[in-house]
Design an enzyme around this catalytic site. Structure first.
Site, PDB file in Angstrom:
ATOM      1  N   ASN A  34     -35.967 -12.528 -64.953  1.00 30.58           N
ATOM      2  CA  ASN A  34     -36.512 -11.822 -65.959  1.00 30.58           C
ATOM      3  C   ASN A  34     -36.796 -10.737 -64.816  1.00 30.58           C
ATOM      4  O   ASN A  34     -35.449  -9.929 -64.701  1.00 30.58           O
ATOM      5  CB  ASN A  34     -38.077 -12.275 -65.154  1.00 30.58           C
ATOM      6  CG  ASN A  34     -38.301 -12.261 -63.783  1.00 30.58           C
ATOM      7  OD1 ASN A  34     -38.605 -11.377 -63.049  1.00 30.58           O
ATOM      8  ND2 ASN A  34     -38.708 -13.489 -63.513  1.00 30.58           N
ATOM      9  N   ARG A  35     -37.839  -9.624 -65.283  1.00 28.69           N
ATOM     10  CA  ARG A  35     -37.286  -7.780 -65.361  1.00 28.69           C
ATOM     11  C   ARG A  35     -37.260  -7.755 -63.431  1.00 28.69           C
ATOM     12  O   ARG A  35     -37.990  -6.216 -63.490  1.00 28.69           O
ATOM     13  CB  ARG A  35     -37.790  -7.348 -65.893  1.00 28.69           C
ATOM     14  CG  ARG A  35     -36.453  -7.009 -67.405  1.00 28.69           C
ATOM     15  CD  ARG A  35     -36.548  -6.573 -68.644  1.00 28.69           C
ATOM     16  NE  ARG A  35     -37.072  -5.281 -68.114  1.00 28.69           N
ATOM     17  CZ  ARG A  35     -37.399  -4.520 -68.927  1.00 28.69           C
ATOM     18  NH1 ARG A  35     -38.188  -4.912 -70.008  1.00 28.69           N
ATOM     19  NH2 ARG A  35     -37.385  -2.441 -68.785  1.00 28.69           N
TER      20      ARG A  35
END
Ligand code: CTP
Ligand code: CA
Length: 224
Positions: A34-35
């Site tokens: 994820n970011r």
């Protein structure tokens, strides 16, 4: 610094913070991730240390400088993060789960790099659920320990946040408003701090350090 006014108001307290985002390997060179940058978790670590706490920062896949005076434990997968957080939490006065934890992981990890084939379409990736570390922490903890979660919501921010706080069983849930340039990877954040007792503290758009200080103010208010 804090609302309490004292610069070292967290002295004598031990806190554990998770930061960043977990990665789940698909094969030796690929992962599901994820970011999350880890900036909010690092801001929590810096502010807690500045206010005198002994800080353990469990950092999942971050690329940020180690905060001075903080014990940093680098991890990558959800399983590694879970082990490190539970270990450090045994002695802690507060645990703050600021990390973005992968909800699912691949059901199996290929031992060799997955190759593409000209003669057929790729196999679907089967996923299994990861354990909910925050719910585990909240369900089984030393007396007096505060458990704090973070949630990023893109819609129905307050109703989703309140439901999540109840579902997780934690004491405090910091609900970030995300989307439209707020939160992920940026220097600023905007949030509401929900307490299990029903209190809500709006934190206006501003530096992640400012939100971190407000979180510690609320935590400190709950400590015996
Ligand atoms: N969290 C956790 N373990 C997981 C998933 C989430 O400890 N397997 C923690 C996060 O670190 C965060 C909080 O739970 O502090 C809320 O995460 P979030 O992803 O918003 O909650 P979920 O229950 O996974 O709900 P959603 O379906 O909205 O992703
Ligand atoms: Ca999730």
């Amino acid at each position: 610094r804090g609302a309490a006014g004292s610069a070292r108001d967290l002295a004598g307290r031990r806190v554990v913070i998770s930061a960043g985002g977990t990665r789940e390997p698909l094969d030796p060179v690929r992962y599901l991730g994820n970011r999350s940058s880890g900036k909010q978790g690092y801001a929590l670590a810096r502010t807690a240390a500045a206010r005198g706490a002994a800080v353990t920062l469990v950092a999942a896949n971050t690329a940020l400088p180690d905060p001075a005076g903080v014990t940093v434990v680098p991890v990558s997968t959800t399983e590694e993060l879970r082990d490190a957080v539970h270990k450090a939490a045994a002695e802690a006065d507060a645990v703050v789960m600021a990390a973005a934890v992968a909800d699912f992981r691949p059901a199996s990890r290929a031992t060799q790099k997955i190759k593409k084939r000209d003669d057929r379409e790729p196999e679907p990736i089967a996923l299994v659920r990861n354990p909910d570390i925050l719910a585990e922490l909240a369900a089984d903890r030393p007396a007096g320990q505060l458990v704090v979660g973070f949630a990023a919501e893109t819609e129905d921010v307050l109703p989703n946040g309140r439901a999540k706080l109840a579902r997780k069983g934690c004491d405090i849930l910091v609900v970030n408003r995300v989307g439209e340039g707020i939160a992920f990877g940026t220097e600023e954040n905007e949030a509401v701090i929900l307490e299990a007792g029903g209190a809500e503290t709006e934190v206006p758009h501003g530096p992640k350090e400012a939100l971190a200080d407000r979180v510690w103010d609320v935590v400190a208010r709950h400590w015996p």
